[in-house]
Design an enzyme around this catalytic site. Structure first.
Site, PDB file in Angstrom:
ATOM      1  N   VAL A  11       0.818  -1.217   0.000  1.00 16.30           N
ATOM      2  CA  VAL A  11       0.000   0.000   0.000  1.00 16.30           C
ATOM      3  C   VAL A  11       0.851   1.265   0.000  1.00 16.30           C
ATOM      4  O   VAL A  11       0.372   2.335  -0.403  1.00 16.30           O
ATOM      5  CB  VAL A  11      -0.964  -0.004   1.207  1.00 16.30           C
ATOM      6  N   SER A  91       9.982  -5.025  -7.357  1.00 16.58           N
ATOM      7  CA  SER A  91       9.494  -4.752  -8.703  1.00 16.58           C
ATOM      8  C   SER A  91      10.507  -4.098  -9.628  1.00 16.58           C
ATOM      9  O   SER A  91      10.156  -3.711 -10.746  1.00 16.58           O
ATOM     10  CB  SER A  91       8.241  -3.862  -8.623  1.00 16.58           C
ATOM     11  N   THR A 134       2.494  -8.453 -14.928  1.00 15.07           N
ATOM     12  CA  THR A 134       3.307  -7.424 -15.547  1.00 15.07           C
ATOM     13  C   THR A 134       3.554  -7.718 -17.021  1.00 15.07           C
ATOM     14  O   THR A 134       3.626  -8.893 -17.427  1.00 15.07           O
ATOM     15  CB  THR A 134       4.663  -7.304 -14.827  1.00 15.07           C
ATOM     16  N   GLU A 136       6.285  -7.412 -18.339  1.00 21.16           N
ATOM     17  CA  GLU A 136       7.607  -8.029 -18.431  1.00 21.16           C
ATOM     18  C   GLU A 136       7.500  -9.535 -18.677  1.00 21.16           C
ATOM     19  O   GLU A 136       8.473 -10.164 -19.080  1.00 21.16           O
ATOM     20  CB  GLU A 136       8.399  -7.761 -17.156  1.00 21.16           C
ATOM     21  N   TYR A 158      12.906 -11.090 -12.178  1.00 24.70           N
ATOM     22  CA  TYR A 158      11.626 -10.479 -11.805  1.00 24.70           C
ATOM     23  C   TYR A 158      10.498 -11.054 -12.646  1.00 24.70           C
ATOM     24  O   TYR A 158       9.458 -11.481 -12.125  1.00 24.70           O
ATOM     25  CB  TYR A 158      11.702  -8.962 -11.993  1.00 24.70           C
ATOM     26  N   LYS A 162       7.308 -13.427 -11.530  1.00 21.25           N
ATOM     27  CA  LYS A 162       5.940 -13.007 -11.807  1.00 21.25           C
ATOM     28  C   LYS A 162       5.202 -14.033 -12.679  1.00 21.25           C
ATOM     29  O   LYS A 162       3.973 -14.125 -12.620  1.00 21.25           O
ATOM     30  CB  LYS A 162       5.950 -11.642 -12.497  1.00 21.25           C
ATOM     31  N   HIS A 188       3.203   1.685 -16.043  1.00 21.32           N
ATOM     32  CA  HIS A 188       2.343   2.777 -15.592  1.00 21.32           C
ATOM     33  C   HIS A 188       3.132   3.607 -14.592  1.00 21.32           C
ATOM     34  O   HIS A 188       3.714   3.093 -13.657  1.00 21.32           O
ATOM     35  CB  HIS A 188       1.038   2.249 -15.007  1.00 21.32           C
TER      36      HIS A 188
END
Length: 356
Positions: A11, A91, A134, A136, A158, A162, A188
């Site tokens: 968060v 990330s 993602t 990626e 990464y 994911k 984003h």
């Protein structure tokens, strides 16, 4: 279900902060997970935090980490969310090459721990689960643009982590009947993007050069192309994914692609400078078109062992089934980020002057 209780991992990050604001505006009670740190790490959400003792408080923070299964189970049991948004992760793609084991533990197994918590607590019928996937995952792209059916080809620890998280989410959906969905989000950004990510690195440098605090911006692959949108738009897409009648997986993207070089040009244009490029490869430089001053250089240390050259998503499914589409243009995104960093430098300079 009348109660609307959201639990957001990560968060304190860019997406988590935007999502918390959105859900609070829509009447949710929001619980957020943050990692324990000896330094303050809540800057992005300080403006929405209220004392939990206040009778109308609807935003609460809890210490947790995706590597700690027992704590995740306890928090989910105590908060009894109706929606869980898993936004927490290591990330940073470049950093994942340096910390591949931790990245796998947090990003891959962290997702499994959350899904297992839902199953162990027998909350399959209560909880809707969102997994932050993602672009990626597409890595060495097999087609352009990329859709929900494009084969994956991850090119970093990464992305590989994911990929596990993506498929374990689908597995728990099919094996246990969970409402578990993936949002395959393309890049984003926004004014609160982490400062080590290339977009903020660029806009901070432009602001620093404009204010005289920095002389040169050092970058890696100038020709890498990405599908860049605004995080504010994308968190609405996350919410819409969990509002959908059935669990499913969606690409969220703008459908446009721009190179790092274009981002640099647009960012300097926001402060009235035109970049003129000279040279090739590691010797390429970007000069101020008026003064001839070298503002941009290539530093090979920023190259990745395996890079992703082109990402561009096709959001047609999200547009038709969710009614979602991005609202912020590429030029407006860059201009907003540069303006925010200019203001941030002004505040920092004022504080420095005031303390003298």
């Amino acid at each position: 279900m009348t109660d609307r209780i959201a639990l957001i991992t990560g968060v304190t990050g860019q997406d988590g902060a935007y999502l918390a604001r959105l859900l609070l505006e829509k009447g949710y009670t929001v619980h957020g997970l943050k990692r324990r740190s000896s330094s303050f790490n809540t800057e992005r959400i300080d403006d929405i935090y209220v004392d939990p003792h206040e009778p109308d408080a609807r935003f609460f923070l809890h210490y947790a980490d995706l590597t700690d299964a027992t704590n995740l189970i306890r928090i989910i049991q105590e908060t009894r969310p109706t929606e869980i948004y898993n936004l927490a992760a290591q990330s940073h793609v470049q950093v994942s090459f340096e910390t591949p084991e931790y990245t796998g533990n947090a990003d891959a197994l962290g997702t499994l721990r959350l899904l297992e918590a839902i199953r162990i607590l027998k909350m399959e019928e209560r909880v809707r689960f969102y997994q932050a996937s993602t672009s990626e995952l597409f890595g060495k792209v097999q087609e352009v643009p990329q859709t929900e059916k494009t084969p994956f080809y991850p090119r970093s620890p990464y992305a590989a982590a994911k990929l596990y998280a993506y498929w374990i989410t689908i597995n728990y959906r099919e094996a246990y009947g969970m409402f578990a969905s993936n949002g395959i989000l393309f890049n984003h950004e926004g004014p609160t993007r982490g400062e080590t990510f290339v977009t903020r690195k660029i806009t901070r440098a432009v602001a620093g050069i404009e204010r005289g605090f920095q002389s040169t911006l050092y970058l890696g692959n100038l020709d890498a192309k990405r599908d860049w949108g605004h995080a504010r738009d994308y968190v609405e897409g996350m919410w819409r994914i969990l509002l959908h009648a059935e669990p499913d997986d969606f690409v969220l993207a703008t459908g446009e692609t721009h190179s790092v070089r274009e981002f640099v040009e647009r960012a300097f244009r926001a402060v009235g400078r035109v970049i003129v490029w000279q040279g090739k490869g590691v010797d390429e430089i970007g000069r101020d078109g008026k003064t001839g001053e070298i503002l941009v250089r290539v530093d090979p240390r920023h190259f990745r062992p395996t890079d992703v050259d082109l990402l561009m998503g096709n959001p047609a499914k999200a547009r038709s089934k969710l009614g979602w589409s991005p609202k912020t243009t590429f030029s407006d995104l860059v201009a907003e980020m540069v303006a925010a960093d200019l203001k941030r430098l002004e505040r920092e300079s004022w504080h420095m002057d005031s303390s003298v």
